[in-house]
Design a protein around this motif. Sequence first.
Motif, PDB file in Angstrom:
ATOM      1  N   VAL A 200       0.858  -1.186   0.000  1.00  0.00           N
ATOM      2  CA  VAL A 200       0.000   0.000   0.000  1.00  0.00           C
ATOM      3  C   VAL A 200       0.897   1.240   0.000  1.00  0.00           C
ATOM      4  N   PHE A 201       0.640   2.137  -0.941  1.00  0.00           N
ATOM      5  CA  PHE A 201       1.413   3.381  -0.987  1.00  0.00           C
ATOM      6  C   PHE A 201       0.899   4.328   0.085  1.00  0.00           C
ATOM      7  N   TRP A 202       1.821   4.895   0.894  1.00  0.00           N
ATOM      8  CA  TRP A 202       1.422   5.864   1.911  1.00  0.00           C
ATOM      9  C   TRP A 202       2.211   7.149   1.745  1.00  0.00           C
ATOM     10  N   SER A 203       1.584   8.257   2.108  1.00  0.00           N
ATOM     11  CA  SER A 203       2.219   9.570   2.031  1.00  0.00           C
ATOM     12  C   SER A 203       1.883  10.348   3.300  1.00  0.00           C
ATOM     13  N   ASP A 204       2.938  10.766   4.029  1.00  0.00           N
ATOM     14  CA  ASP A 204       2.740  11.520   5.264  1.00  0.00           C
ATOM     15  C   ASP A 204       2.511  12.996   4.914  1.00  0.00           C
ATOM     16  N   ILE A 205       1.404  13.558   5.362  1.00  0.00           N
ATOM     17  CA  ILE A 205       1.040  14.922   4.988  1.00  0.00           C
ATOM     18  C   ILE A 205       1.995  15.945   5.588  1.00  0.00           C
ATOM     19  N   PRO A 221       4.606   5.312  10.502  1.00  0.00           N
ATOM     20  CA  PRO A 221       4.272   6.698  10.150  1.00  0.00           C
ATOM     21  C   PRO A 221       5.362   7.656  10.629  1.00  0.00           C
ATOM     22  N   PRO A 222       5.856   8.556   9.790  1.00  0.00           N
ATOM     23  CA  PRO A 222       6.902   9.492  10.210  1.00  0.00           C
ATOM     24  C   PRO A 222       6.445  10.472  11.279  1.00  0.00           C
ATOM     25  N   THR A 223       5.166  10.824  11.281  1.00  0.00           N
ATOM     26  CA  THR A 223       4.655  11.816  12.224  1.00  0.00           C
ATOM     27  C   THR A 223       3.509  11.229  13.046  1.00  0.00           C
ATOM     28  N   VAL A 224       3.704  11.217  14.360  1.00  0.00           N
ATOM     29  CA  VAL A 224       2.667  10.709  15.265  1.00  0.00           C
ATOM     30  C   VAL A 224       2.500  11.702  16.414  1.00  0.00           C
ATOM     31  N   PRO A 225       1.316  12.291  16.612  1.00  0.00           N
ATOM     32  CA  PRO A 225       0.119  12.144  15.779  1.00  0.00           C
ATOM     33  C   PRO A 225       0.293  12.841  14.431  1.00  0.00           C
ATOM     34  N   GLY A 226      -0.448  12.343  13.437  1.00  0.00           N
ATOM     35  CA  GLY A 226      -0.347  12.903  12.098  1.00  0.00           C
ATOM     36  C   GLY A 226      -1.420  12.337  11.192  1.00  0.00           C
ATOM     37  N   ASN A 227      -1.276  12.591   9.904  1.00  0.00           N
ATOM     38  CA  ASN A 227      -2.249  12.136   8.921  1.00  0.00           C
ATOM     39  C   ASN A 227      -1.524  11.588   7.701  1.00  0.00           C
ATOM     40  N   VAL A 228      -2.080  10.518   7.131  1.00  0.00           N
ATOM     41  CA  VAL A 228      -1.476   9.904   5.957  1.00  0.00           C
ATOM     42  C   VAL A 228      -2.530   9.697   4.883  1.00  0.00           C
ATOM     43  N   ILE A 229      -2.060   9.688   3.648  1.00  0.00           N
ATOM     44  CA  ILE A 229      -2.895   9.336   2.504  1.00  0.00           C
ATOM     45  C   ILE A 229      -2.500   7.929   2.074  1.00  0.00           C
ATOM     46  N   LEU A 230      -3.469   7.059   1.822  1.00  0.00           N
ATOM     47  CA  LEU A 230      -3.214   5.672   1.437  1.00  0.00           C
ATOM     48  C   LEU A 230      -3.784   5.400   0.047  1.00  0.00           C
ATOM     49  N   TYR A 235      -8.572  -0.719  -4.236  1.00  0.00           N
ATOM     50  CA  TYR A 235      -9.114  -0.199  -2.989  1.00  0.00           C
ATOM     51  C   TYR A 235      -9.472   1.275  -3.145  1.00  0.00           C
ATOM     52  N   SER A 236     -10.509   1.693  -2.451  1.00  0.00           N
ATOM     53  CA  SER A 236     -10.910   3.091  -2.475  1.00  0.00           C
ATOM     54  C   SER A 236      -9.824   3.942  -1.827  1.00  0.00           C
ATOM     55  N   SER A 237      -9.503   5.071  -2.452  1.00  0.00           N
ATOM     56  CA  SER A 237      -8.459   5.937  -1.918  1.00  0.00           C
ATOM     57  C   SER A 237      -8.910   7.384  -2.021  1.00  0.00           C
ATOM     58  N   GLY A 238      -8.037   8.279  -1.708  1.00  0.00           N
ATOM     59  CA  GLY A 238      -8.354   9.691  -1.796  1.00  0.00           C
ATOM     60  C   GLY A 238      -8.666  10.324  -0.456  1.00  0.00           C
ATOM     61  N   GLY A 239      -8.923   9.506   0.556  1.00  0.00           N
ATOM     62  CA  GLY A 239      -9.202  10.051   1.882  1.00  0.00           C
ATOM     63  C   GLY A 239      -7.936  10.252   2.691  1.00  0.00           C
ATOM     64  N   VAL A 240      -8.101  10.758   3.905  1.00  0.00           N
ATOM     65  CA  VAL A 240      -6.991  10.984   4.825  1.00  0.00           C
ATOM     66  C   VAL A 240      -7.233  10.161   6.077  1.00  0.00           C
ATOM     67  N   TRP A 241      -6.219   9.413   6.491  1.00  0.00           N
ATOM     68  CA  TRP A 241      -6.312   8.576   7.684  1.00  0.00           C
ATOM     69  C   TRP A 241      -5.512   9.233   8.804  1.00  0.00           C
ATOM     70  N   ALA A 242      -6.133   9.348   9.962  1.00  0.00           N
ATOM     71  CA  ALA A 242      -5.452   9.924  11.124  1.00  0.00           C
ATOM     72  C   ALA A 242      -4.682   8.831  11.865  1.00  0.00           C
ATOM     73  N   VAL A 243      -3.473   9.173  12.318  1.00  0.00           N
ATOM     74  CA  VAL A 243      -2.637   8.242  13.081  1.00  0.00           C
ATOM     75  C   VAL A 243      -2.328   8.869  14.436  1.00  0.00           C
ATOM     76  N   THR A 244      -2.634   8.174  15.511  1.00  0.00           N
ATOM     77  CA  THR A 244      -2.310   8.628  16.857  1.00  0.00           C
ATOM     78  C   THR A 244      -1.357   7.633  17.502  1.00  0.00           C
ATOM     79  N   GLU A 245      -0.955   7.904  18.726  1.00  0.00           N
ATOM     80  CA  GLU A 245      -0.018   7.017  19.413  1.00  0.00           C
ATOM     81  C   GLU A 245      -0.649   5.680  19.766  1.00  0.00           C
ATOM     82  N   THR A 246      -1.968   5.582  19.693  1.00  0.00           N
ATOM     83  CA  THR A 246      -2.649   4.311  20.006  1.00  0.00           C
ATOM     84  C   THR A 246      -3.105   3.574  18.758  1.00  0.00           C
ATOM     85  N   THR A 247      -2.816   4.135  17.588  1.00  0.00           N
ATOM     86  CA  THR A 247      -3.242   3.485  16.342  1.00  0.00           C
ATOM     87  C   THR A 247      -2.404   2.256  16.068  1.00  0.00           C
TER      88      THR A 247
END
Length: 289
Positions: A200-205, A221-230, A235-247
């Motif tokens: 899966v291609f990921w991009s850290d915002i 993820p390079p940034t926690v908390p942060g957001n990534v695009i997958l 698979y459906s894409s285009g959204g933004v996934w949030a990443v926290t320390e508990t993800t």
Amino acid sequence: AVGIIAQTVNVTQRNLDGTDEIEFRLTQPKPTIYITVTDHYTGQALSGAKVVDTNTSEEKTTDVSGRASFALSGEASGDLFEVSLDNYITRKVTLNSTGTVDLSLKPRQGTVLDTSNNRLEAVKVTNVTKPSIPSVTTIPSGYYLISAYPGDTLRYEKSGYITQTQIAPAFPSLFPTIHLSKEQNVVIKDSLTGVAIPSVFWSDITTSQTGYTDLLGKFNPPTVPGNVILKADNYSSGGVWAVTETTSYLEMTKKSSTGTVIDSATGKGLSASLRYKTLKDKSGAIIHV
């Protein structure tokens, strides 16, 4: 007398002939020292540095040429000077000679923090470009000092954190603060089957870093908390996934499509769902095509 200055003049006695006997109290002038403060690596004059003679408590700030002058106390052991400047390591030195003295300050090249701005101790900093230069580790305040020249690549490593690199700037004192993210293996799963999705291609915002999940569907993820695009095929894409320390995992939904399957015996079309490559007829029986 050369080098002697009068401090007081007292009339001590008047003679009978009308003349006066005058007593002069003479003293040597205090020796003066000129201190020039420079960058240890570049030799650049440092203006705005605070210089304190701890013997006399006299404090001065260096001018645009990096200079400040002091009258020494005259103590045989010399005067203890403390020189400090933001982003540089404070230096203390005892001086008892006159004239001009060059005092160089080593830059406090950088600070390493975590993503919550806590200072990180024992981060290993390595000059990748020049392996012969010994690696150093950050002190409890997160500061570090390493020999580096403009263009050198520096690597930052600490157990439990994602390794990062940066390019050394023109002046060591301009090193930015580095933020290290904790290692956090996040798994990308299929939202219905729960199966991990590899590649899966990921991009850290925040950092614009990109990559792909491994064979087990994991990535850090390079940034926690942060957001990534997958993004992933089918698979459906285009959204933004949030990443926290508990993800621990993120889910992606597979695209679905419909089509017509022809029964080879009757020639009639069978309504079928092509989702997940499993086809069923109207009665729900699985069709193998």
